[in-house]
Structures are given as C-alpha cells and as structure tokens.
Design a protein around this motif. Structure first.
Motif, short mmCIF file in Angstrom:
data_model
loop_
_atom_site.label_atom_id
_atom_site.label_comp_id
_atom_site.label_asym_id
_atom_site.label_seq_id
_atom_site.Cartn_x
_atom_site.Cartn_y
_atom_site.Cartn_z
N ARG A 1 -10.99 2.30 10.51
CA ARG A 1 -11.55 3.38 9.71
C ARG A 1 -10.73 4.64 9.88
NH1 ARG A 1 -16.11 4.45 6.95
NH2 ARG A 1 -16.79 6.63 6.79
N LYS A 2 -10.50 5.34 8.79
CA LYS A 2 -9.75 6.58 8.83
C LYS A 2 -10.56 7.65 9.55
CE LYS A 2 -7.62 5.61 4.33
NZ LYS A 2 -7.46 6.07 2.93
N ASP B 1 -13.18 2.52 5.24
CA ASP B 1 -13.42 3.40 4.10
C ASP B 1 -12.81 2.81 2.83
OD1 ASP B 1 -14.30 5.81 2.81
OD2 ASP B 1 -12.21 6.44 2.78
N ASP B 2 -13.38 1.73 2.36
CA ASP B 2 -12.89 1.12 1.13
C ASP B 2 -13.62 -0.21 0.97
OD1 ASP B 2 -11.51 0.81 -1.17
OD2 ASP B 2 -9.51 0.94 -0.29
N LYS B 3 -13.26 -0.96 -0.06
CA LYS B 3 -13.84 -2.27 -0.24
C LYS B 3 -13.16 -3.27 0.68
CE LYS B 3 -15.10 -5.67 -3.76
NZ LYS B 3 -15.11 -6.04 -5.20
N HIS C 1 -16.61 12.43 1.73
CA HIS C 1 -16.84 12.05 0.34
C HIS C 1 -17.87 12.99 -0.26
CE1 HIS C 1 -14.57 8.26 0.24
NE2 HIS C 1 -15.00 8.06 1.48
N SER D 1 -18.15 4.22 0.73
CA SER D 1 -17.64 5.57 0.47
C SER D 1 -18.59 6.54 1.16
CB SER D 1 -17.57 5.84 -1.03
OG SER D 1 -16.68 4.95 -1.67
N ASN E 1 -5.16 1.44 8.02
CA ASN E 1 -5.67 2.80 8.19
C ASN E 1 -4.91 3.56 9.26
OD1 ASN E 1 -7.72 2.77 6.22
ND2 ASN E 1 -9.05 1.60 7.57
N SER F 1 0.82 -1.20 0.00
CA SER F 1 0.00 0.00 0.00
C SER F 1 0.86 1.25 0.00
CB SER F 1 -0.94 -0.01 1.20
OG SER F 1 -1.68 1.18 1.28
N ASN G 1 -18.36 -2.27 -0.12
CA ASN G 1 -17.58 -1.12 -0.57
C ASN G 1 -18.23 0.14 -0.02
OD1 ASN G 1 -15.93 0.70 -1.86
ND2 ASN G 1 -16.10 -0.26 -3.87
#
Length: 532
Positions: free
Chosen positions: A251-252, A360-362, A257, A315, A176, A138, A313
């Motif tokens: 999670r960030k 926050d992502d898949k 978004h 967002s 994260n 990453s 997923n």
C-alpha cells in the motif's frame, strides 16, 4: 553465486538491446544465445532470421553445468535472466559451542556435518520475470514494450533493476514500494531537457563552473532543508538512495481520496462435463418440437467444478483495515489463495471472514475452487450449475436420424439477461449440421464449427429448442448425433455457488469523517460446459 546474475532484453531478431550485469562473472548474451541455439531441435539461422532462438524451448533450462537461464516474452521483446546453478546438496558444518564451554581443557573440537538440499524452484525465476514485466509496464504507463521503447527507457530499466535485485536475488518487487523509491519518467525528461538547454547556451568551462556551483548550492540547500525538517519532526520523502520504510509494502503511503469507495467483484467460472443421455423410445404421433422441457432424470456429471475469484477495488484514504464477511452457503472452500494483505489466521478460525489492509487499487483478494463432486454434506449439485441448462438427445424422428438440443434459461429476480450465449455443435468427421426447427437464435458456421448463436442479451425464463440432423459429405442424412456440445455465456447478478457478501466495513484506520461508498457485483462466466 546468485539466482539472477545478469538480465538481457532481446528483439525478435535475436539481438541484444539491453544488458545489465548484477554480479560478475556472468555469461554474455552471445554465449547464452549460442548455447540456446545448440539446444534447439530445429535448424536456426542467425540474426537475419525472423524466427526467435527461444521458440520451442522451455521457459527455464540449464544451458551448461554452471548457468541456468529463464526467459519470457513481454510484448515485442524477450526478457532473459541468467544465474549460476545451485548444487543439489550443500554440507553445513556446525560447532558444538556448549560442549566447548563446559570442556575448555579438551583440545578436540566437536563438529557436526549436515547435508541439506539447495534446490531452487523454477517458479522463482518465472515470478521475478512476471513482476519485472508488471513494474516496467507500469512505469511506461502501459505502453507496448518494443525495441525502440526499451532503448529509449534504458535508464528507467537500470534504476528499476537496481531496486528489484540485491546481491543477485529478488529484493523489492512490489509495485507500490518501487513507485515510492523511483522517480517518475516525467521527472527524468525534465532533467534531461534542462541539461540539454544548459549545455546549448554556455561553454563547457563556464558550464562546468556553473554546474559545480549550482550543485554545491543545491546540496547545501537540500541538506539544510532536510535538517530543519527533521528537527521539526517532518520525515523526508522516500527517494532512490534509501529504501522505503513502509511497513505495508503493498500500500502506498499518505493515500488520500476525495471520494472514498470500496467495490467487490465476485466472479465464478463453471466447468461441467455431462455424459450422454439414452435415446428415448420413439413416440409416434407426438411432436417433440412442442415438448420444450428438459428431462426430469439427468445423468450425473463426471466433472463439476466452480473457480471463484474475488476482486477488490479500494479507493480509501489513510490505512484502513477492512472486514469482508462472505456467506459461503455451506461450501467448504478449504484453503483459498489469498493476497498477502489478508490476515489468514482470522480466516482459519472463522471461515468466511476476510480481514485485510487493501492496496490502493483494484487487486485480486482471493481465489478458491469448489469441487461439487467431493462435497461432504449431501447437496443437489444441479442447484449450482448456473442459469443455463442444456440437454443433447439423439435418435429422434421416424428414422431415428435426428437430434435435439434443449436449452433452458432459468428465471432469477437478480438477473435480467443472459449475455453472449452460444452453443457449439461438435460433429464427427466429414459431417455437417442441418437445422430443421429452431425456436430461438440462428445456426452459423465459424471456422468449420457449427454454432447455435443467440441474441447479445437473451431474457431469462425461456426454453429454447434446436432440432436438426447430421449430413454426410455427400448430403445424405446420417444416424449419428453430434459428439458433444459446448455452452458459453455470462450473466451479471448471481454466481453458481450462491456465495454472497453479507457485510463489508472498515473496522479501524481510514477516514472517520467520510462514509465510503460500497458496491458488490456478481458475475458468472463459463470455463468449460460440455454435454455429450
């Protein structure tokens, strides 16, 4: 004594290109390589050989009485960790403090010795290596990890390990959190580039004074700014010198978004093994070529399982709590494997309800397995076999030396096409397949395997028949039929278990002004479908 006392990265020539000692004493890479070399069963040539020292070795093993080594291959390099071996049992001595307070005059101390087990699972090493590989990939933006890439990003690897390990044990392994704590690679490049420019335009003495002055000024300015922000109630951002205080590590923080959406992919892989059917009695004067339907009576499968995975997923802005309600269609999923963000207590009290705060992502929300042969409620397992049904029949024709493969693609309103459908025909040794009549597709030979291959997108609601016979190596017809056939395909719009998503909503947190977009996709894939 720790789980991981040192980490090495080696190339395919068995040369160390990165070393990091977490705790001393620790073995050197040369010692580890020599010990692994001595444990190999085959001969090994030193660094000039193209064969790696890790070939034919277990991923976790004890190299001597004091050290345990675990390794994995990450792209073009090998990642190796070593730690001290733990004793199988440890004695713990406890003082009975209550008795000492009651009998203060009694000089005899009452102590109790308990022997406990201190076994360490090999999965702890393998899980850390997996997490380390994910984090490194990453931070390198998914680049292939080569020896040159490792040497170029040694500073990044060092900072990653400083956060992931604490006292020789895995500490922060969530991607994260590490992204919050560690600076990005672009910041490092800018610092290095700026430093080189300063060194190239000033003498060493003036540069030292200038750097000292600028550092003092920057430190004073940063301290003043941090103090002012703290007095105003503004918390400082996470940095490498402090651990993240995020209560939700997966999670960030401060996620925002412009387009909020949550998407669910429900993917199931089916596995079937159906025993051979009895050969029918010859019916002279009738052509089975026009009898495209499958037999009404089917043999009970010896294996019938469905492996399901729910991908989510997310967002979404803020810190939303999502409730996903699944219609289990009377299936008992037992205890699925959940992502750690899931509130398992809610699932236990109400199976089918998944409540969680998503990353926050898949990510993989849950995995489950259904064994259709062990269901408590009486069900017709053939209703859950998917959209493609296959039957293999031998002993056909006047001389009973022909076989037939019947395939049925069921009709379903939510599915338009069957994708990548093919049937592999496995025959006895020294035999080949000759096609006599084929209603759809074509017979192809790939890597010594005969395949009945269809179009990329095959419409549903059709019946297909393959009539053929086996030929011996000399070309003569054989009375044998294929040993078995395997089927592989995929389709979108349904899953074999008929599990569906009833509802998906945000019950708390998140942005109240924006209505998120919701999407659900159902995918069926084959794992192992075999008909004998």
């Amino acid at each position: 004594m720790g789980l991981i006392d040192c980490l090495f990265i080696a190339d395919d020539r068995n040369l160390a290109i990165f070393e990091h000692v977490v705790n001393s004493p620790a073995p050197t890479f040369q010692y580890v390589k020599d010990r692994l070399n001595s444990m190999r069963k085959d001969d090994f040539e030193d660094s000039g050989s193209s064969k790696s020292v890790f070939d034919n070795l277990e991923p976790v093993l004890d190299i001597d009485a004091n050290w345990r080594v675990a390794w994995t291959k990450l792209d073009a390099v090998y990642v190796i960790v070593a730690g001290e071996t733990f004793p199988e049992y440890t004695e713990v001595v406890s003082d009975n403090e209550d008795d000492e307070e009651e009998d203060a005059d009694d000089a005899t101390e009452q102590k109790q010795t308990v022997t406990i087990s201190r076994t360490v699972s090999d999965l702890q090493y393998l899980q850390f290596l997996t997490d380390f590989g994910t984090v490194v990939k990453s931070f390198l933006n998914g680049a292939v990890l080569s020896p040159a890439k490792v040497e170029l990003n040694a500073h990044n690897l060092l900072l990653i390990l400083q956060e992931m390990l604490d006292a020789s044990f895995p500490y922060l392994t969530d991607l994260n959190q590490l992204q919050e704590l560690l600076p990005s690679n672009s910041i490092f490049n800018k610092i290095i580039s700026t430093t080189k420019q300063i060194q190239g335009t000033a003498s060493s003495s003036i540069n030292s004074l200038a750097q000292g002055s600028s550092l003092l000024h920057a430190s004073s300015s940063a301290s003043s700014l941090a103090s002012n922000n703290f007095q105003k109630g503004v918390l400082p951002a996470s940095c490498i010198y402090e651990k993240s205080g995020n209560e939700i590590p997966w999670r960030k923080v401060n996620v925002k978004h412009t387009q909020n959406e949550m998407l669910v992919d429900l993917v199931e892989r089916i596995s079937w093994i159906v025993p051979a059917s009895k050969s029918p009695k010859p019916a002279y004067g009738a052509s089975t070529y026009y009898n495209l339907g499958l037999s009404a009576k089917k043999n009970k499968p010896v294996l019938a399982t469905i492996d399901g995975t729910v991908y989510f997923n997310s967002s979404l802005s803020g810190v939303p709590t999502i409730q996903l309600v699944l219609n289990l269609n009377r299936h008992d999923l037992g205890v699925p494997s959940f992502h750690r963000c899931v509130d398992t207590g809610i699932w236990s009290s109400n199976p089918g309800v998944v409540q969680f705060i998503p990353p926050d992502d898949k990510f993989t929300l849950m995995k489950y397995k259904i064994n259709l042969l062990e269901t408590e409620s009486p069900v017709n397992i053939w209703n859950y076999m998917g959209l493609v049904d296959v039957e293999l029949i031998g002993g056909l024709g006047v001389e009973r030396n022909e076989f037939e493969i019947k395939l049925q693609a069921k009709l379903l309103n939510t599915v338009k096409f069957i994708e990548d459908l093919k049937v592999e025909i496995h025959v006895p040794k020294d035999h080949t397949v000759r096609g006599l009549r084929i209603t759809h597709g074509d017979l192809q030979s790939r890597n010594s395997v005969q395949e009945w291959v269809f179009d990329k997108m095959l419409p549903t609601g059709i019946n297909c028949t393959f009539r053929g016979q086996l030929l011996r190596s000399g070309g003569d017809p054989s009375t044998f039929k294929p040993d078995f056939v395997t089927v592989s395909y995929s389709n979108k719009g349904s899953v074999p278990s008929l599990i569906k998503v009833d509802s998906m909503k945000i019950i708390s947190g998140g942005s109240t002004n924006v209505k998120p977009y919701k999407g659900v996709k159902y995918v069926t894939q084959t794992n192992n479908i075999m008909h004998r």
